[in-house]
Design a protein around this motif. Structure first.
Motif, PDB file in Angstrom:
ATOM      1  N   GLY A   1      -4.584   7.954 -11.404  1.00 29.65           N
ATOM      2  CA  GLY A   1      -4.043   6.963 -10.494  1.00 29.65           C
ATOM      3  C   GLY A   1      -3.394   5.765 -11.151  1.00 29.65           C
ATOM      4  O   GLY A   1      -3.554   5.498 -12.336  1.00 29.65           O
ATOM      5  N   HIS A   2      -2.658   5.030 -10.307  1.00 25.97           N
ATOM      6  CA  HIS A   2      -1.996   3.802 -10.730  1.00 25.97           C
ATOM      7  C   HIS A   2      -1.903   2.883  -9.516  1.00 25.97           C
ATOM      8  O   HIS A   2      -1.651   3.327  -8.402  1.00 25.97           O
ATOM      9  N   THR A   3      -2.117   1.582  -9.744  1.00 25.02           N
ATOM     10  CA  THR A   3      -1.964   0.609  -8.664  1.00 25.02           C
ATOM     11  C   THR A   3      -0.484   0.373  -8.386  1.00 25.02           C
ATOM     12  O   THR A   3       0.308   0.175  -9.314  1.00 25.02           O
ATOM     13  N   PHE A   4      -0.126   0.408  -7.116  1.00 23.34           N
ATOM     14  CA  PHE A   4       1.260   0.189  -6.695  1.00 23.34           C
ATOM     15  C   PHE A   4       1.388  -1.245  -6.216  1.00 23.34           C
ATOM     16  O   PHE A   4       0.859  -1.616  -5.167  1.00 23.34           O
ATOM     17  N   ASP A   5       2.060  -2.076  -7.011  1.00 26.73           N
ATOM     18  CA  ASP A   5       2.275  -3.487  -6.669  1.00 26.73           C
ATOM     19  C   ASP A   5       3.746  -3.695  -6.362  1.00 26.73           C
ATOM     20  O   ASP A   5       4.588  -3.638  -7.263  1.00 26.73           O
ATOM     21  N   SER A   6       4.057  -3.941  -5.102  1.00 31.82           N
ATOM     22  CA  SER A   6       5.466  -4.110  -4.737  1.00 31.82           C
ATOM     23  C   SER A   6       5.808  -5.535  -4.335  1.00 31.82           C
ATOM     24  O   SER A   6       6.984  -5.852  -4.145  1.00 31.82           O
ATOM     25  N   TRP A   7       4.790  -6.417  -4.204  1.00 29.87           N
ATOM     26  CA  TRP A   7       5.083  -7.768  -3.716  1.00 29.87           C
ATOM     27  C   TRP A   7       5.898  -8.579  -4.727  1.00 29.87           C
ATOM     28  O   TRP A   7       6.547  -9.567  -4.384  1.00 29.87           O
ATOM     29  N   ILE A   8       5.869  -8.175  -6.004  1.00 25.15           N
ATOM     30  CA  ILE A   8       6.592  -8.927  -7.022  1.00 25.15           C
ATOM     31  C   ILE A   8       8.068  -8.543  -7.084  1.00 25.15           C
ATOM     32  O   ILE A   8       8.847  -9.204  -7.758  1.00 25.15           O
ATOM     33  N   ARG A   9       8.441  -7.480  -6.377  1.00 28.54           N
ATOM     34  CA  ARG A   9       9.827  -7.020  -6.387  1.00 28.54           C
ATOM     35  C   ARG A   9      10.253  -6.663  -4.971  1.00 28.54           C
ATOM     36  O   ARG A   9       9.862  -5.639  -4.424  1.00 28.54           O
ATOM     37  N   ARG A  10      11.074  -7.517  -4.366  1.00 30.33           N
ATOM     38  CA  ARG A  10      11.560  -7.280  -3.013  1.00 30.33           C
ATOM     39  C   ARG A  10      12.299  -5.953  -2.922  1.00 30.33           C
ATOM     40  O   ARG A  10      12.155  -5.208  -1.946  1.00 30.33           O
ATOM     41  N   ASP A  11      13.095  -5.631  -3.965  1.00 24.96           N
ATOM     42  CA  ASP A  11      13.888  -4.406  -3.899  1.00 24.96           C
ATOM     43  C   ASP A  11      13.015  -3.170  -3.888  1.00 24.96           C
ATOM     44  O   ASP A  11      13.349  -2.160  -3.258  1.00 24.96           O
TER      45      ASP A  11
END
Length: 223
Positions: free
Chosen positions: A86-96
């Motif tokens: 697994g891997h944590t999916f962090d999208s808040w740091i990148r709007r795109d």
């Protein structure tokens, strides 16, 4: 989608009256004796097409068949031991990435898959992810272990944690039901870093209530 030589059809749909605020209706059912199961190795999806009396398509939805259970120290996908990479999916740091602008979310998820990752955990700080994320994980073949954003980053931010969680239980149920049919959504968490006894027994009690709520809603008995 063809099943045993042709598409499965339901012609005797129930007649229903849609009331204001309705989100879910049961129109009928169909039984497939040997469905192809969904997995990261073979993310097979079926297509549900709803047509009106004139044969016009009024709704489309992809879905998959799979089981995902906890068995002692093992997780099992379709009855087979599943070892998460697994891997944590962090999208808040990148709007795109968060909004899949220029397919940036899709590119990242496909890259994860290409290097052997088979499970992603969206961090609760992402907020409620666009459903595009779950459609992509369905299609690519990535198991999702979802952190519900809930009271940590929602309208109850800053309140007493137990009170905030209890006040958002209706939102918790609605979020789960909205996403629960995605084949990729295999595990559900009440949020990030919820420590036992954080606010004493009341904090543990509300988690017991949320667990009971989820088990009553989830026909798949996900971990």
């Amino acid at each position: 989608t063809p099943v045993a030589g042709g598409p499965a059809q339901i012609t005797d749909l129930a007649k229903v009256t849609v009331t204001s605020g309705s989100q879910r209706l049961q129109l009928g059912s169909v039984t497939l004796t040997t469905p192809v199961t969904w997995s990261p190795e073979n993310p097979h999806l079926y297509l549900l097409r709803l047509v009106d009396a004139g044969g016009r398509t009024v709704a489309l939805q992809r879905f998959g068949f799979r089981t995902f259970t906890a068995d002692g120290e093992w997780l099992r996908l379709n009855g087979v031991k599943f070892k998460p990479r697994g891997h944590t999916f962090d999208s808040w740091i990148r709007r795109d990435i968060h909004l899949n602008e220029n397919q940036e979310m899709e590119k990242l998820l496909r890259y994860y898959k290409s290097i052997g990752i088979n499970m992603v955990r969206p961090h609760s700080m992402n907020g409620v992810l666009p459903e595009t994320f779950f459609h992509l994980c369905d299609e690519i073949g990535l198991v999702v272990y979802l952190d519900w954003p809930g009271a940590e980053y929602g309208e109850t931010y800053g309140q007493n944690a137990s009170e905030a969680l209890r006040s958002m239980m209706p939102a918790h149920a609605a979020c789960f039901l909205d996403l629960s049919s995605h084949a990729s959504l295999c595990m559900w968490s009440f949020g990030n870093e919820h420590y036992e006894g954080h606010e004493g027994n009341a904090y543990n009690q509300i988690h017991d209530e949320m667990y009971a709520q989820l088990k009553a809603l989830d026909r798949q008995n996900r971990p």
